[in-house]
Design a protein around this motif. Structure first.
Motif, PDB file in Angstrom:
ATOM      1  N   GLU A  33     -49.239 129.534  71.997  1.00  0.00           N
ATOM      2  CA  GLU A  33     -48.589 129.280  70.713  1.00  0.00           C
ATOM      3  C   GLU A  33     -49.408 128.327  69.857  1.00  0.00           C
ATOM      4  N   ARG A  34     -49.381 128.616  68.531  1.00  0.00           N
ATOM      5  CA  ARG A  34     -50.013 127.746  67.553  1.00  0.00           C
ATOM      6  C   ARG A  34     -48.944 127.173  66.637  1.00  0.00           C
ATOM      7  N   GLU A  35     -49.029 125.878  66.362  1.00  0.00           N
ATOM      8  CA  GLU A  35     -48.016 125.202  65.557  1.00  0.00           C
ATOM      9  C   GLU A  35     -47.942 125.754  64.136  1.00  0.00           C
ATOM     10  N   ASP A  36     -49.088 126.189  63.578  1.00  0.00           N
ATOM     11  CA  ASP A  36     -49.133 126.618  62.191  1.00  0.00           C
ATOM     12  C   ASP A  36     -49.057 128.138  62.038  1.00  0.00           C
ATOM     13  N   ALA A  37     -48.672 128.832  63.108  1.00  0.00           N
ATOM     14  CA  ALA A  37     -48.680 130.295  63.073  1.00  0.00           C
ATOM     15  C   ALA A  37     -47.263 130.862  63.098  1.00  0.00           C
ATOM     16  N   LEU A  38     -47.080 131.974  62.410  1.00  0.00           N
ATOM     17  CA  LEU A  38     -45.827 132.736  62.467  1.00  0.00           C
ATOM     18  C   LEU A  38     -46.054 133.951  63.347  1.00  0.00           C
ATOM     19  N   LEU A  39     -45.271 134.083  64.398  1.00  0.00           N
ATOM     20  CA  LEU A  39     -45.355 135.243  65.276  1.00  0.00           C
ATOM     21  C   LEU A  39     -44.384 136.305  64.772  1.00  0.00           C
ATOM     22  N   VAL A  40     -44.887 137.476  64.423  1.00  0.00           N
ATOM     23  CA  VAL A  40     -44.064 138.584  63.952  1.00  0.00           C
ATOM     24  C   VAL A  40     -43.967 139.616  65.070  1.00  0.00           C
ATOM     25  N   VAL A  41     -42.746 139.836  65.559  1.00  0.00           N
ATOM     26  CA  VAL A  41     -42.509 140.794  66.638  1.00  0.00           C
ATOM     27  C   VAL A  41     -41.895 142.049  66.038  1.00  0.00           C
ATOM     28  N   GLY A  97     -37.008 137.242  76.741  1.00  0.00           N
ATOM     29  CA  GLY A  97     -38.219 137.205  77.535  1.00  0.00           C
ATOM     30  C   GLY A  97     -38.981 138.508  77.491  1.00  0.00           C
ATOM     31  N   ALA A  98     -38.410 139.546  76.878  1.00  0.00           N
ATOM     32  CA  ALA A  98     -39.126 140.807  76.770  1.00  0.00           C
ATOM     33  C   ALA A  98     -40.261 140.706  75.761  1.00  0.00           C
ATOM     34  N   PHE A  99     -40.172 139.725  74.844  1.00  0.00           N
ATOM     35  CA  PHE A  99     -41.266 139.489  73.902  1.00  0.00           C
ATOM     36  C   PHE A  99     -41.514 137.985  73.831  1.00  0.00           C
ATOM     37  N   PRO A 100     -42.713 137.569  73.451  1.00  0.00           N
ATOM     38  CA  PRO A 100     -43.003 136.128  73.382  1.00  0.00           C
ATOM     39  C   PRO A 100     -42.210 135.471  72.260  1.00  0.00           C
ATOM     40  N   VAL A 101     -41.790 134.241  72.464  1.00  0.00           N
ATOM     41  CA  VAL A 101     -41.063 133.481  71.460  1.00  0.00           C
ATOM     42  C   VAL A 101     -41.826 132.190  71.186  1.00  0.00           C
ATOM     43  N   TRP A 102     -42.291 132.041  69.941  1.00  0.00           N
ATOM     44  CA  TRP A 102     -42.987 130.829  69.533  1.00  0.00           C
ATOM     45  C   TRP A 102     -42.046 129.970  68.707  1.00  0.00           C
ATOM     46  N   LYS A 103     -42.572 128.818  68.271  1.00  0.00           N
ATOM     47  CA  LYS A 103     -41.771 127.919  67.452  1.00  0.00           C
ATOM     48  C   LYS A 103     -41.334 128.593  66.164  1.00  0.00           C
TER      49      LYS A 103
END
Length: 267
Positions: free
Chosen positions: A22-30, A48-54
């Motif tokens: 995970e990166r603090e300044d990144a938006l993870l789009v699933v 848990g089926a997909f990664p969850v970031w901040k």
């Protein structure tokens, strides 16, 4: 896949690689896609089926209601496209804020699974996959239950305000205004609850709706004809919709659980 790579490119990012931290300044789009009828091609939907970031946004590219109660609190936002093949450029514009979303859920996403239904690969499906499904009158938003996401739910990048509801003999009118800083379309939904019906009635039934495009600071008067269609109820004896009698409650809002104006009407 190529569609995910294209979406990542349009967002100015890149595809996620397994094991990437995970990166603090990144938006993870699933992006979760489900083709019609392809239940077994979808990954399990548990947390848990997909990664969850901040900062995580889940895009639901499907055409049916999903089970969201078990995982929605773990992500920042959810965007539903109502199609299994969304337009990547449109998705990128919505996520980056270049365009305002203005859709509303055409179904309620339940907090608890209703009788006769089950969850398969995250989707709500009938227990009897090949059998007929009888939809009772108190189903979905008519069931008077709290939902994970109610019927008509939908957020955008501005705020709307409703005021000055007037009910006449032939019409009802009200003001809707855009009190935010972005141009967008206000979803207007009209619900009617009959208070003196001979048979039990739902808390409210959607009877009319429209979309009102508004610039920042703009207001508009909306007028809805008060005809038989708006105040009718189902009558088992005549096997048809008939004009209701007695008192009814007319409600104006943006969803079944977000009502801004209401007025009592005697028929």
């Amino acid at each position: 896949g190529p569609e995910r790579r294209r979406l990542a490119s349009l967002l100015g990012g890149k595809t996620w690689e397994r094991g990437e931290r995970e990166r603090e300044d990144a938006l993870l789009v699933v992006l979760v896609q489900r083709k019609p009828g392809k239940w077994d091609e979808v990954l399990p939907w548990e947390v848990g089926a997909f990664p969850v970031w901040k900062h995580t946004l889940v895009v639901l590219a499907c055409e049916s209601a999903l089970e969201t109660e078990s995982w929605k609190e773990h992500v920042d936002a959810i965007l539903s496209t109502f199609t299994h093949k969304p337009d990547n450029q449109l998705l990128a514009d919505l996520i980056r804020g270049k365009r305002c979303p203005s859709g509303c859920l055409p179904y309620a996403m339940p907090r608890q699974i209703p009788a006769g239904w089950s969850v398969r690969r995250g989707c709500l499906v009938p227990v009897d996959r090949w059998g007929a499904v009888r939809i009772p009158p108190f189903f979905g938003y008519r069931a008077r239950k709290e939902h994970a996401f109610c019927f008509g739910h939908g957020l955008t990048y501005t705020t709307f305000a409703f005021h000055d509801l007037h009910v006449e003999k032939t019409s009802l009118s009200f003001q809707v205004g855009n009190i935010g800083k972005r141009a967008a379309s206000a979803p207007v939904e009209i619900y009617v609850q009959h208070l003196e019906s001979r048979v039990p009635q739902p808390a409210a039934v959607l009877r009319d709706f429209c979309r009102v495009p508004l610039e920042p600071g703009e207001s508009m008067t909306v007028t809805i004809p008060l005809d038989d269609r708006l105040v009718s109820v189902w009558d088992d004896e005549s096997w048809a919709f008939v004009r209701g009698r007695g008192s009814c409650l007319v409600q104006v809002g943006t969803s079944s659980e977000s009502i801004s104006l209401c007025a009592e009407l005697t028929l």
